[in-house]
Design a protein around this motif. Structure first.
Motif, PDB file in Angstrom:
ATOM      1  N   ILE A  60       4.465  21.845  30.260  1.00 25.59           N
ATOM      2  CA  ILE A  60       4.637  21.607  28.779  1.00 25.59           C
ATOM      3  C   ILE A  60       5.008  22.844  28.082  1.00 25.59           C
ATOM      4  O   ILE A  60       6.029  22.652  26.823  1.00 25.59           O
ATOM      5  CB  ILE A  60       3.283  21.716  28.026  1.00 25.59           C
ATOM      6  N   GLN A  61       5.214  24.137  28.742  1.00 23.12           N
ATOM      7  CA  GLN A  61       5.521  25.276  28.444  1.00 23.12           C
ATOM      8  C   GLN A  61       6.201  26.265  30.141  1.00 23.12           C
ATOM      9  O   GLN A  61       5.015  26.362  29.987  1.00 23.12           O
ATOM     10  CB  GLN A  61       5.263  26.161  26.985  1.00 23.12           C
ATOM     11  N   ARG A  62       7.125  27.020  29.936  1.00 18.17           N
ATOM     12  CA  ARG A  62       7.219  27.410  30.700  1.00 18.17           C
ATOM     13  C   ARG A  62       7.629  28.965  30.354  1.00 18.17           C
ATOM     14  O   ARG A  62       7.707  29.262  29.492  1.00 18.17           O
ATOM     15  CB  ARG A  62       8.354  27.573  31.594  1.00 18.17           C
ATOM     16  N   GLN A  63       6.517  29.999  31.261  1.00 19.59           N
ATOM     17  CA  GLN A  63       5.976  31.578  31.047  1.00 19.59           C
ATOM     18  C   GLN A  63       7.439  31.987  31.394  1.00 19.59           C
ATOM     19  O   GLN A  63       8.002  31.711  31.953  1.00 19.59           O
ATOM     20  CB  GLN A  63       5.242  31.894  31.942  1.00 19.59           C
ATOM     21  N   GLY A  64       7.358  32.848  30.157  1.00 22.63           N
ATOM     22  CA  GLY A  64       9.003  33.049  30.092  1.00 22.63           C
ATOM     23  C   GLY A  64      10.359  33.125  29.076  1.00 22.63           C
ATOM     24  O   GLY A  64      11.105  33.472  28.575  1.00 22.63           O
ATOM     25  N   ASN A  65      10.096  31.801  28.863  1.00 13.55           N
ATOM     26  CA  ASN A  65      11.052  30.978  28.007  1.00 13.55           C
ATOM     27  C   ASN A  65      11.030  31.713  26.293  1.00 13.55           C
ATOM     28  O   ASN A  65      10.173  32.180  26.225  1.00 13.55           O
ATOM     29  CB  ASN A  65      10.791  29.195  27.964  1.00 13.55           C
ATOM     30  N   THR A  66      12.412  31.684  25.840  1.00 13.10           N
ATOM     31  CA  THR A  66      12.606  32.617  25.000  1.00 13.10           C
ATOM     32  C   THR A  66      11.986  32.244  23.890  1.00 13.10           C
ATOM     33  O   THR A  66      11.723  33.343  23.256  1.00 13.10           O
ATOM     34  CB  THR A  66      14.132  32.240  24.146  1.00 13.10           C
TER      35      THR A  66
END
Length: 138
Positions: free
Chosen positions: A38-44
């Protein structure tokens, strides 16, 4: 449509029904398959506010290498990402669906567009933040 659910979010609980309606109009339901990120660590930027409607999610954090810290599993009713609405920072963790999962999402960009369209809402939220900061100081 989502006003009652949004009223359970700490940051929004003091908003008027009309203000909750404005935010509710910006929300979207999204479905995720097991194992889907759903969300990846480090995405902007982080996804935004998420409320688990069905299923469950896993939060994890990587230390930059291969080590992964599991931060917990969250099921129906869990509220994630409230702070992301206020910050322009990379996503602090990875969120993955454990099973077929339905989320209510208030994406950051939709939240900000709502604030632009309804400046009274922005003023009210600033007042709420000010009160909370004062409470922390005492």
């Amino acid at each position: 449509m989502y006003e009652e659910l949004l009223a359970t979010v700490t940051f929004f609980r003091d908003l008027s029904p009309r203000e909750l309606t404005w935010l509710g109009d910006a929300c979207r339901e999204r479905d995720y398959a097991p194992g889907e990120h759903i969300q990846r660590q480090g995405n902007t930027s982080a996804v935004g506010l998420l409320i688990v409607l069905e299923g469950s999610v896993q939060l994890s954090r990587h230390d930059g290498g291969t080590v992964e810290d599991e931060l917990g599993q969250f099921g129906v009713g869990a509220i994630l990402g409230e702070q992301a609405l206020l910050e322009d920072t990379p996503a602090p963790e990875t969120i993955t669906a454990n099973e077929p999962t339905r989320l209510l999402a208030l994406p950051i960009w939709d939240f900000r567009m709502t604030l632009r369209d309804f400046p009274d809402l922005a003023i009210h939220l600033i007042a709420i933040l000010g009160q909370r900061l004062r409470q922390r100081e005492t």
